[in-house]
Design an enzyme around this catalytic site. Structure first.
Site, PDB file in Angstrom:
ATOM      1  N   TRP A  40     -16.534  53.695  11.578  1.00 36.07           N
ATOM      2  CA  TRP A  40     -15.505  52.832  12.204  1.00 36.07           C
ATOM      3  C   TRP A  40     -15.292  53.193  13.671  1.00 36.07           C
ATOM      4  CZ3 TRP A  40     -15.822  49.756   8.505  1.00 36.07           C
ATOM      5  CH2 TRP A  40     -15.603  50.105   7.182  1.00 36.07           C
ATOM      6  N   ARG A  87       4.949  17.935  15.191  1.00 40.90           N
ATOM      7  CA  ARG A  87       4.635  17.475  13.829  1.00 40.90           C
ATOM      8  C   ARG A  87       5.848  16.777  13.201  1.00 40.90           C
ATOM      9  NH1 ARG A  87       0.812  16.426   9.907  1.00 40.90           N
ATOM     10  NH2 ARG A  87       1.461  17.180   7.863  1.00 40.90           N
ATOM     11  N   GLU A 118      -5.246  54.057  14.337  1.00 41.29           N
ATOM     12  CA  GLU A 118      -4.340  54.951  15.086  1.00 41.29           C
ATOM     13  C   GLU A 118      -3.130  55.355  14.255  1.00 41.29           C
ATOM     14  OE1 GLU A 118      -3.665  54.574  19.317  1.00 41.29           O
ATOM     15  OE2 GLU A 118      -5.325  53.153  19.382  1.00 41.29           O
TER      16      GLU A 118
HETATM   17  C1  FAD Z   1     -10.718  47.976  13.752  1.00 33.84           C
HETATM   18  C2  FAD Z   1     -10.778  49.457  13.646  1.00 33.84           C
HETATM   19  C3  FAD Z   1     -11.168  50.201  14.755  1.00 33.84           C
HETATM   20  C4  FAD Z   1     -11.280  51.589  14.661  1.00 33.84           C
HETATM   21  N1  FAD Z   1     -11.724  52.294  15.751  1.00 33.84           N
HETATM   22  C5  FAD Z   1     -11.887  53.636  15.654  1.00 33.84           C
HETATM   23  C6  FAD Z   1     -12.426  54.394  16.759  1.00 33.84           C
HETATM   24  O1  FAD Z   1     -12.732  53.850  17.831  1.00 33.84           O
HETATM   25  N2  FAD Z   1     -12.602  55.724  16.603  1.00 33.84           N
HETATM   26  C7  FAD Z   1     -12.278  56.379  15.453  1.00 33.84           C
HETATM   27  O2  FAD Z   1     -12.463  57.591  15.388  1.00 33.84           O
HETATM   28  N3  FAD Z   1     -11.762  55.686  14.387  1.00 33.84           N
HETATM   29  C8  FAD Z   1     -11.563  54.347  14.465  1.00 33.84           C
HETATM   30  N4  FAD Z   1     -11.072  53.635  13.397  1.00 33.84           N
HETATM   31  C9  FAD Z   1     -10.780  54.335  12.158  1.00 33.84           C
HETATM   32  C10 FAD Z   1      -9.293  54.448  11.872  1.00 33.84           C
HETATM   33  O3  FAD Z   1      -8.692  55.372  12.717  1.00 33.84           O
HETATM   34  C11 FAD Z   1      -9.159  54.806  10.389  1.00 33.84           C
HETATM   35  O4  FAD Z   1      -9.586  53.672   9.656  1.00 33.84           O
HETATM   36  C12 FAD Z   1      -7.743  55.169  10.005  1.00 33.84           C
HETATM   37  O5  FAD Z   1      -7.392  56.415  10.568  1.00 33.84           O
HETATM   38  C13 FAD Z   1      -7.582  55.252   8.480  1.00 33.84           C
HETATM   39  O6  FAD Z   1      -8.552  56.072   7.959  1.00 33.84           O
HETATM   40  P1  FAD Z   1      -9.437  55.573   6.711  1.00 33.84           P
HETATM   41  O7  FAD Z   1      -9.990  54.230   7.042  1.00 33.84           O
HETATM   42  O8  FAD Z   1     -10.382  56.634   6.374  1.00 33.84           O
HETATM   43  O9  FAD Z   1      -8.390  55.372   5.562  1.00 33.84           O
HETATM   44  P2  FAD Z   1      -7.786  56.529   4.618  1.00 33.84           P
HETATM   45  O10 FAD Z   1      -7.485  57.746   5.430  1.00 33.84           O
HETATM   46  O11 FAD Z   1      -8.652  56.653   3.432  1.00 33.84           O
HETATM   47  O12 FAD Z   1      -6.427  55.848   4.204  1.00 33.84           O
HETATM   48  C14 FAD Z   1      -6.417  54.660   3.413  1.00 33.84           C
HETATM   49  C15 FAD Z   1      -5.004  54.166   3.311  1.00 33.84           C
HETATM   50  O13 FAD Z   1      -4.213  55.112   2.648  1.00 33.84           O
HETATM   51  C16 FAD Z   1      -2.883  54.999   3.076  1.00 33.84           C
HETATM   52  N5  FAD Z   1      -2.393  56.321   3.441  1.00 33.84           N
HETATM   53  C17 FAD Z   1      -2.926  57.182   4.328  1.00 33.84           C
HETATM   54  N6  FAD Z   1      -2.213  58.313   4.378  1.00 33.84           N
HETATM   55  C18 FAD Z   1      -1.206  58.163   3.493  1.00 33.84           C
HETATM   56  C19 FAD Z   1      -0.124  58.990   3.074  1.00 33.84           C
HETATM   57  N7  FAD Z   1       0.030  60.209   3.597  1.00 33.84           N
HETATM   58  N8  FAD Z   1       0.716  58.522   2.118  1.00 33.84           N
HETATM   59  C20 FAD Z   1       0.543  57.298   1.589  1.00 33.84           C
HETATM   60  N9  FAD Z   1      -0.453  56.466   1.944  1.00 33.84           N
HETATM   61  C21 FAD Z   1      -1.320  56.904   2.879  1.00 33.84           C
HETATM   62  C22 FAD Z   1      -2.858  54.031   4.265  1.00 33.84           C
HETATM   63  O14 FAD Z   1      -2.435  52.750   3.805  1.00 33.84           O
HETATM   64  C23 FAD Z   1      -4.303  53.956   4.657  1.00 33.84           C
HETATM   65  O15 FAD Z   1      -4.642  52.715   5.222  1.00 33.84           O
HETATM   66  C24 FAD Z   1     -10.953  52.242  13.474  1.00 33.84           C
HETATM   67  C25 FAD Z   1     -10.541  51.483  12.360  1.00 33.84           C
HETATM   68  C26 FAD Z   1     -10.461  50.117  12.446  1.00 33.84           C
HETATM   69  C27 FAD Z   1     -10.043  49.337  11.243  1.00 33.84           C
END
Ligand code: FAD
Length: 395
Positions: free
Chosen positions: A165, A274, A370
């Site tokens: 990502w 509308r 973020e």
């Molecule tokens: C469009 C986009 C652009 C991005 N760009 C970058 C980039 O440029 N560089 C980079 O390094 N990363 C990037 N990311 C990654 C992004 O930072 C991560 O997707 C994000 O930190 C979540 O990590 P994960 O996807 O592994 O989800 P996970 O860490 O697996 O979490 C999944 C879900 O669990 C829930 N959750 C998390 N923690 C908790 C908690 N403590 N208690 C309860 N629920 C919780 C939240 O709903 C979360 O969405 C990007 C993501 C997207 C979607």
């Protein structure tokens, strides 16, 4: 569409005359920028579009705001004002803008003078594209779980691991990569500047997202980076990543508000034009109540965002609660506003290519990256509990 809501906020106590001046430049950009709609998918096209957009943003002087000025200052309120305006018209332009900041911040926060001289000015001019690679398949919200390793070798480090990502992967000229230099959890992470053409760095295929976004994974296989490309000190990587998000996280809320304001303007135009049950939709009380709720959400979100930005620029100190409230409040509010706009558009609202349908897809990732909404809630709750405990502690 020219923005009708939100431009009257310059008398808010958070702003200074320079922010109003910046807003008038942004209005001109909104009127003269490339025509809408922007490309919807098609990744190779997206990459060149992003590059062209970086050049355009530099020409408008906007990229000056995501890097420090001559005195080393960053104006978070200005970044928020710009993101709000860009996202209103083009969420993709907003992404190009902020990535030049996110992808360079560790450098300008802690990089050595040689690195700064070599890599920052090209980004400011929109000639170089920046990226930051933190997330891994098994380390997203839990940044301290990063497994990518950086082993010392003759004259530098060898990096091994997978990143996922990563915005601008395949477009960027340079990557700030977080990698593990010791097994001390978050204190074992260090930041490195990796050139796009570094041997051992492979970019995965573009990943098609819910809305246009240049993104892919990275693979690091014995990827050599010289000693001079260590950013800051060994073990400072986690701190640098958090400091980077600290500057920019409030502005995610600002981008969300830009999209929300756009949805509100689109919805207003729609309900005025509308006709339903023999009168303009705008005359229906249920519709008016919806518009009021949308306005309330957008304004409350904007207040949280600009309070947080003002606090960062002016007050200083510990701001994690303000920042988390701004990101959480504004992104969740914007999602509600946009959802309401889709509803007001009826069938057209869910038809492909309709602006509110695009916004519905554009807004969704902001509640995840973020720091997902759930993570922001933890931050808010923890600061509340800590403050209460502090007050109870005997003097
Ligand atoms: C469009 C986009 C652009 C991005 N760009 C970058 C980039 O440029 N560089 C980079 O390094 N990363 C990037 N990311 C990654 C992004 O930072 C991560 O997707 C994000 O930190 C979540 O990590 P994960 O996807 O592994 O989800 P996970 O860490 O697996 O979490 C999944 C879900 O669990 C829930 N959750 C998390 N923690 C908790 C908690 N403590 N208690 C309860 N629920 C919780 C939240 O709903 C979360 O969405 C990007 C993501 C997207 C979607």
């Amino acid at each position: 569409m020219t923005q009708a809501t939100g431009w009257n906020l310059w008398d808010w106590p958070f702003f200074e005359p320079r922010h109003a001046e910046l807003a008038s430049r942004l209005r001109a950009w909104q009127q003269q920028a490339r025509p809408e709609p922007e490309p919807r998918t098609a990744s190779p096209y997206l990459a060149s579009e992003c590059r062209a957009m970086a050049g355009e943003l530099a020409q408008w002087g906007l990229l000056d705001y995501v890097l420090p000025d001559a005195e080393g200052r960053i104006d978070v309120r200005a970044i928020c004002v710009i993101r709000e305006a860009l996202a209103y018209r083009s969420p993709l332009a907003d992404n190009v803008f902020v990535m030049q900041g996110l992808g360079t911040a560790p450098l300008w926060l802690a990089g050595n003078e040689t690195l700064k001289a070599r890599y920052l000015e090209g980004c400011r001019r929109g000639e170089r594209i920046a990226a930051i690679a933190v997330t891994e398949p098994e380390a997203g919200s839990d940044v301290a779980a990063i497994a990518t390793s950086a082993r010392p070798t003759q004259g530098g480090y060898l990096l091994d691991g997978e990143k996922i990502w990563i915005t601008n992967a395949g477009v960027a000229d340079q990557y700030v990569v977080l990698a593990r230099t010791s097994d001390q959890a978050s204190r074992g992470l260090s930041a490195f500047l990796v050139d796009a053409d570094a041997p051992g760095l492979d970019i995965g295929p573009p990943i098609e997202m819910i809305a246009p976004h240049p993104i892919a994974g990275l693979s690091l296989n014995n990827c050599f980076v010289p000693d001079s490309h260590l950013i800051g000190e060994l073990g400072q990587g986690f701190k640098l990543a958090m400091a980077t998000f600290d500057v920019f996280r409030t502005s995610v809320g600002a981008a969300a508000i830009g999209m929300a304001r756009r949805a509100l303007d689109e919805a207003l135009a729609r309900v005025i034009d509308r006709r339903l049950f023999g009168k303009a939709m705008a005359e229906l009380e249920g519709v008016q109540a919806k518009l009021a709720d949308m306005c309330l959400d957008a304004e409350a979100g904007a207040l949280l965002v600009y309070r947080s930005a003002w606090a960062r620029d002016v007050r200083g100190g510990r701001l994690s609660r303000e920042v988390a409230l701004a990101k959480l409040g504004a992104t969740e509010a914007a999602q509600r506003v946009i959802d309401a706009a889709v509803q007001l558009f009826g069938g057209q609202g869910v038809s492909s290519g309709c602006i509110v349908e695009q916004l519905y897809r554009d807004i969704r990732p902001l509640r995840i990256y973020e720091g997902a909404s759930e993570v922001q809630k933890l931050v808010i709750a923890r600061t509340l509990i800590a403050a209460q405990r502090e007050q109870r502690a005997p003097a």
